[in-house]
Design an enzyme around this catalytic site. Structure first.
Site, PDB file in Angstrom:
ATOM      1  N   ALA A  21      23.382   7.925  -9.694  1.00 36.53           N
ATOM      2  CA  ALA A  21      24.363   7.193 -10.514  1.00 36.53           C
ATOM      3  C   ALA A  21      24.305   5.713 -10.128  1.00 36.53           C
ATOM      4  CB  ALA A  21      25.769   7.761 -10.357  1.00 36.53           C
ATOM      5  N   HIS A  56      23.720  -0.518  -5.662  1.00 41.40           N
ATOM      6  CA  HIS A  56      22.516   0.151  -5.146  1.00 41.40           C
ATOM      7  C   HIS A  56      21.293  -0.743  -5.332  1.00 41.40           C
ATOM      8  CE1 HIS A  56      24.925   3.801  -6.386  1.00 41.40           C
ATOM      9  NE2 HIS A  56      24.637   4.090  -5.137  1.00 41.40           N
ATOM     10  N   GLN A  75      28.825  16.300   2.625  1.00 43.89           N
ATOM     11  CA  GLN A  75      29.729  15.187   2.913  1.00 43.89           C
ATOM     12  C   GLN A  75      30.946  15.168   1.976  1.00 43.89           C
ATOM     13  OE1 GLN A  75      26.456  12.274   2.029  1.00 43.89           O
ATOM     14  NE2 GLN A  75      28.145  10.999   1.312  1.00 43.89           N
ATOM     15  N   LYS A 116      27.714  -2.555   2.850  1.00 41.30           N
ATOM     16  CA  LYS A 116      28.883  -2.792   3.712  1.00 41.30           C
ATOM     17  C   LYS A 116      30.143  -2.148   3.164  1.00 41.30           C
ATOM     18  CE  LYS A 116      27.869  -7.104   6.106  1.00 41.30           C
ATOM     19  NZ  LYS A 116      28.346  -8.485   6.315  1.00 41.30           N
ATOM     20  N   LYS A 117      30.158  -1.839   1.853  1.00 43.88           N
ATOM     21  CA  LYS A 117      31.376  -1.254   1.267  1.00 43.88           C
ATOM     22  C   LYS A 117      31.799  -0.007   2.043  1.00 43.88           C
ATOM     23  CE  LYS A 117      31.279   1.061  -2.660  1.00 43.88           C
ATOM     24  NZ  LYS A 117      31.752   2.413  -2.284  1.00 43.88           N
ATOM     25  N   GLN A 119      30.698   4.250   7.407  1.00 46.87           N
ATOM     26  CA  GLN A 119      29.400   4.921   7.261  1.00 46.87           C
ATOM     27  C   GLN A 119      28.278   4.071   7.859  1.00 46.87           C
ATOM     28  OE1 GLN A 119      27.934   7.040   3.650  1.00 46.87           O
ATOM     29  NE2 GLN A 119      26.756   5.196   3.264  1.00 46.87           N
ATOM     30  N   VAL A 129      28.566  -5.561  -3.674  1.00 47.89           N
ATOM     31  CA  VAL A 129      28.479  -6.213  -4.990  1.00 47.89           C
ATOM     32  C   VAL A 129      29.761  -5.878  -5.753  1.00 47.89           C
ATOM     33  CG1 VAL A 129      27.166  -6.376  -7.147  1.00 47.89           C
ATOM     34  CG2 VAL A 129      25.968  -6.007  -4.982  1.00 47.89           C
ATOM     35  N   SER A 133      31.067   0.969  -7.524  1.00 46.65           N
ATOM     36  CA  SER A 133      30.982   2.305  -6.935  1.00 46.65           C
ATOM     37  C   SER A 133      30.642   3.267  -8.061  1.00 46.65           C
ATOM     38  CB  SER A 133      32.333   2.694  -6.324  1.00 46.65           C
ATOM     39  OG  SER A 133      32.397   4.098  -6.137  1.00 46.65           O
TER      40      SER A 133
HETATM   41  O1  PAF Z   1      26.361   6.093   0.645  1.00 46.73           O
HETATM   42  C1  PAF Z   1      25.869   7.081   0.081  1.00 46.73           C
HETATM   43  O2  PAF Z   1      25.523   7.071  -1.102  1.00 46.73           O
HETATM   44  C2  PAF Z   1      25.680   8.377   0.868  1.00 46.73           C
HETATM   45  O3  PAF Z   1      26.715   8.559   1.765  1.00 46.73           O
HETATM   46  C3  PAF Z   1      24.304   8.476   1.566  1.00 46.73           C
HETATM   47  C4  PAF Z   1      24.139   7.385   2.600  1.00 46.73           C
HETATM   48  C5  PAF Z   1      23.199   8.375   0.524  1.00 46.73           C
HETATM   49  C6  PAF Z   1      24.169   9.821   2.282  1.00 46.73           C
HETATM   50  O4  PAF Z   1      24.302  10.883   1.407  1.00 46.73           O
END
Ligand code: PAF
Length: 282
Positions: A31, A36, A60, A147-148, A152, A175, A184
């Protein structure tokens, strides 16, 4: 651009690409949006070859509904990655990453269980486990994270260091849309009214930064943030935390003169959880 659906295919592609110089990895859950693509742009510019992964990692998500509703548009993702100059994409099924009988997990024991980790139990263990697996398949020189997702980013840095993976973790700026909302994949799930209200996250973080710089305590600013978000009927505050940058230790009291601090906020807009972050010198 090579599309690899199995671990064996991706390993073989990455072995060839590594022979051409430095290899950068951008892990994603698809997505794709401009946030990204900023990671991809940094990887393409910073390495001889860049690869990406598109995998919605089930471990996750603590909420099955959130996993089921996670947006997906693989064809569009592949087009965007191809146009950006990505050399190979890893597009595995869940069974490829978590084969029958898999039992090993990776957990950053302190970072995974504090702050956002407390409200999302198991989330950072899922992230750490999948990222370790992706690093093991790709063996990148550098890996790019936004960084958002501030906690993580620290989890990934910590695991790369602790497990001696030899991967440089590169942080890329968030961004934003013109009104300040961090991009997002979840934004598409907001109603029009929720979308209009969502910039309150970044606005509140900016106000919190000003207050901290002016000498307010973290505790007073936390109350200020709570009141500001409570005044927005469509938002429900899940967490607001101030940490010392780099070491990721919670900050308390007056922080003026302590150097760089990071603030993280999460708020729910109906069923959609949004995160934002701001790093400032105080
Ligand atoms: O930030 C994300 O999109 C996810 O947490 C990642 C780092 C791809 C791990 O699934």
């Amino acid at each position: 651009m090579r599309i690899c659906r199995t671990v064996a295919e991706m390993r073989a592609a990455c072995a060839e690409l590594r022979a051409e110089g430095t290899l950068g990895l951008v892990p994603t859950m698809g997505a794709l949006h401009a946030g990204h693509m900023a990671l991809v742009g940094a990887a393409v510019a910073g390495c001889n070859r860049a690869v990406a992964s598109v995998f919605v990692n089930p471990t996750q998500f603590e909420n099955p509904d959130d996993l089921a509703k996670y947006p997906a548009d693989t064809e569009r993702d592949l087009e965007m990655l191809r146009a950006a100059g990505v050399a190979a994409v890893f597009l595995p099924e869940a069974a490829e990453i978590y084969p029958e009988g898999a039992e090993t997990i990776v957990e950053t024991t302190r970072l995974a269980n504090m702050l956002h980790g407390e409200v999302r139990p198991g989330h950072f263990r899922g992230v750490a486990t999948v990222v370790t697996k992706l690093f093991s398949v790709v063996r990148p020189d550098r890996a790019y994270f936004g960084k958002k997702d501030y906690q993580q980013l620290h989890v990934v840095r910590q695991l790369a260091q602790d497990l001696l993976l030899g991967v440089e973790v590169v942080a890329v700026e968030t961004v934003r849309d013109a009104d300040g909302l961090a991009l997002s994949s979840r934004n598409v799930r907001l109603t029009e009214a929720q979308r209009a209200a969502a910039p309150v996250l970044q606005a509140t973080l900016q106000e919190a930064a000003e207050a901290l710089r002016a000498g307010s305590t973290v505790e007073a600013v936390t109350e200020q943030v709570r009141a500001r978000i409570e005044a927005e009927p469509l938002a429900q505050l899940e967490g607001f935390d101030v940490v010392k940058s780099g070491v990721f230790v919670p900050a308390t009291g007056v922080v003026v003169g302590q150097g760089r601090i990071g603030m993280m906020m999460s708020a729910a807009f109906g069923p959609v959880l949004l995160l934002d972050q701001l790093e400032v010198d105080v």
